[in-house]
Motif scaffolding. Structure first.
Motif, mmCIF file in Angstrom:
data_model
loop_
_atom_site.group_PDB
_atom_site.id
_atom_site.type_symbol
_atom_site.label_atom_id
_atom_site.label_comp_id
_atom_site.label_asym_id
_atom_site.label_seq_id
_atom_site.Cartn_x
_atom_site.Cartn_y
_atom_site.Cartn_z
ATOM 1 N N ASP A 98 40.054 -22.192 -12.436
ATOM 2 C CA ASP A 98 38.993 -22.384 -11.440
ATOM 3 C C ASP A 98 39.396 -21.452 -10.296
ATOM 4 O O ASP A 98 40.307 -21.752 -9.523
ATOM 5 N N ASP A 101 38.457 -23.173 -6.088
ATOM 6 C CA ASP A 101 38.039 -24.571 -6.080
ATOM 7 C C ASP A 101 37.662 -24.972 -4.658
ATOM 8 O O ASP A 101 38.412 -24.703 -3.715
ATOM 9 N N GLY A 102 36.487 -25.588 -4.523
ATOM 10 C CA GLY A 102 36.063 -26.044 -3.191
ATOM 11 C C GLY A 102 35.496 -24.926 -2.349
ATOM 12 O O GLY A 102 35.642 -24.926 -1.124
ATOM 13 N N TYR A 209 39.312 -37.041 3.059
ATOM 14 C CA TYR A 209 38.470 -36.350 2.076
ATOM 15 C C TYR A 209 38.033 -35.019 2.656
ATOM 16 O O TYR A 209 37.354 -35.001 3.690
ATOM 17 N N MET A 213 38.944 -30.331 -4.079
ATOM 18 C CA MET A 213 39.820 -31.227 -4.833
ATOM 19 C C MET A 213 41.295 -30.913 -4.606
ATOM 20 O O MET A 213 42.104 -31.821 -4.411
ATOM 21 N N TYR A 229 36.794 -38.071 -7.953
ATOM 22 C CA TYR A 229 35.385 -37.671 -7.955
ATOM 23 C C TYR A 229 34.792 -38.541 -9.050
ATOM 24 O O TYR A 229 34.930 -38.267 -10.236
ATOM 25 N N LYS A 239 31.311 -34.767 -11.382
ATOM 26 C CA LYS A 239 31.048 -33.354 -11.102
ATOM 27 C C LYS A 239 32.104 -32.420 -11.684
ATOM 28 O O LYS A 239 31.828 -31.273 -12.015
HETATM 29 P P1 FBP Z 1 33.641 -25.981 -7.109
HETATM 30 O O1 FBP Z 1 34.739 -25.673 -8.068
HETATM 31 O O2 FBP Z 1 32.295 -25.505 -7.548
HETATM 32 O O3 FBP Z 1 33.975 -25.603 -5.710
HETATM 33 O O4 FBP Z 1 33.398 -27.584 -7.114
HETATM 34 C C1 FBP Z 1 34.480 -28.450 -7.106
HETATM 35 C C2 FBP Z 1 34.535 -29.224 -5.824
HETATM 36 O O5 FBP Z 1 34.386 -28.371 -4.720
HETATM 37 C C3 FBP Z 1 35.860 -29.969 -5.722
HETATM 38 O O6 FBP Z 1 36.879 -29.160 -5.251
HETATM 39 C C4 FBP Z 1 35.534 -31.084 -4.776
HETATM 40 O O7 FBP Z 1 36.330 -32.209 -4.991
HETATM 41 C C5 FBP Z 1 34.095 -31.351 -5.069
HETATM 42 O O8 FBP Z 1 33.560 -30.206 -5.719
HETATM 43 C C6 FBP Z 1 33.346 -31.597 -3.817
HETATM 44 O O9 FBP Z 1 32.056 -31.940 -4.113
HETATM 45 P P2 FBP Z 1 31.086 -32.550 -2.996
HETATM 46 O O10 FBP Z 1 30.670 -31.373 -2.164
HETATM 47 O O11 FBP Z 1 29.987 -33.141 -3.806
HETATM 48 O O12 FBP Z 1 31.865 -33.557 -2.189
#
Ligand code: FBP
Length: 300
Positions: A98, A101-102, A209, A213, A229, A239
């Motif tokens: 990934d 991430d985030g 939070y 992740m 999640y 998700k």
């Molecule tokens: P991406 O890999 O597309 O960024 O999505 C993963 C994520 O960003 C995780 O890191 C995080 O825990 C989650 O989605 C957050 O989702 P939300 O914006 O719905 O809280």
């Protein structure tokens, strides 16, 4: 004459070498990813396989990592959240990434990460196939957590891509203090809402939070607690993606003495036949993850 023991030791040496090379590549690339972020905050035009529109930064990180990891001898396949199909890059182990991430945290300048998992299998792999996992955390300092050979280690990555261990044998603290559950509260199923209310009623627990992740999991590794999640009323699989997020984070937390679950079983026992399949994710101290499973089993 070569014996079975020789073959096993050759195999271990070759996995060791690939693991080290992947870490080197990720640590070398991390400062470049970070440097590239300020000018890559806009969305690109095409959706990724999960139906999300990535940022230019997601694509940039993916391209760099594919090139670097794909060049390593002993890596056979590279797959990432940003690519519909796994790429054949040679022969050997499979690496799932990934890249960022985030990445929705890029605009507000909050934490993000890069996650890597090495599997001894064609993709999609199972949790039994995972040999090693790691993540980079782009926080105030760049750190890298690795899980390999029953050990979790934390490194600091310098701007030149070198890295030094700062904590060896990382384990979850016994007395947890942080919790963070993703998704809209209104979309949680009743069992999760009930359980979170229970956790919140414990005066030793604080909400943490951050929406990435890796940042949230790193807090759990540092302070003890639970990150989730969860299953959602309108998205029972949540998700997060099992090959890119669920298995590596489950493997890291379990190697650090914690527990992982999809709500019913260890994340490492989850089997899916789609490279981009999703799963609910619950990781942290065993008592807290057991609590999730106990609440969710009420509705079986
Ligand atoms: P991406 O890999 O597309 O960024 O999505 C993963 C994520 O960003 C995780 O890191 C995080 O825990 C989650 O989605 C957050 O989702 P939300 O914006 O719905 O809280």
């Amino acid at each position: 004459m070569a014996t079975d023991d020789d073959a096993t030791s050759d195999r271990v040496n070759s996995v060791d070498r690939v693991f080290k090379k992947v870490l080197d590549a990720v640590a070398k690339t991390a400062p470049e990813i970070r440097e590239g972020l300020p000018t890559r905050r806009a969305k690109v035009e095409t959706e990724n396989p999960s139906g999300e529109t990535p940022l230019a930064a997601d694509v940039y990180a993916d391209e760099l990592l594919c090139e670097r990891i794909g060049d390593i001898e002993g890596v056979g396949t590279y797959a990432s959240e940003e690519r519909p199909e796994a790429q054949t890059v040679g022969s050997g182990l499979s690496v799932c990434v990934d890249p960022l991430d985030g990445s929705s945290n890029l605009k507000p300048n909050n934490t993000m990460g890069t996650i890597v998992a090495i599997y001894d299998s064609p993709l999609p792999a199972t949790g039994d196939d995972i040999l090693a996992a790691a993540y980079v955390l782009f926080g105030p300092t760049m750190t890298m957590i690795t899980a390999y050979d029953d050990t979790v280690t934390e490194y600091v990555i310098q701007d030149d891509g070198t890295y030094q261990a700062i904590r060896v044998d990382v384990t979850l603290p016994d007395d947890p203090t942080v919790y963070g559950f993703g998704g809209r509260v209104a979309d949680w199923v009743d069992e999760i809402t009930e359980y979170v209310r229970e956790i919140e009623s414990d005066p030793s627990m604080k909400l943490r939070y951050g929406g990435a992740m890796i940042g949230d999991v790193n807090q759990v590794l540092t302070y003890g607690g639970i990150f989730a999640y969860p299953t959602l009323a309108d998205a029972p699989e949540g998700k997060l993606r099992i090959q890119f997020e669920g298995y590596p984070v489950g493997y890291i937390v379990e190697t650090a003495g914690g527990a992982s679950s999809d709500g019913h079983q260890s994340l490492l026992a989850v089997e899916k036949d789609d490279l981009h399949a999703r799963t609910p994710v619950y990781v942290g101290n065993e008592s807290l993850v057991d609590g999730v499973e106990a609440h969710l089993s009420d509705d079986d």
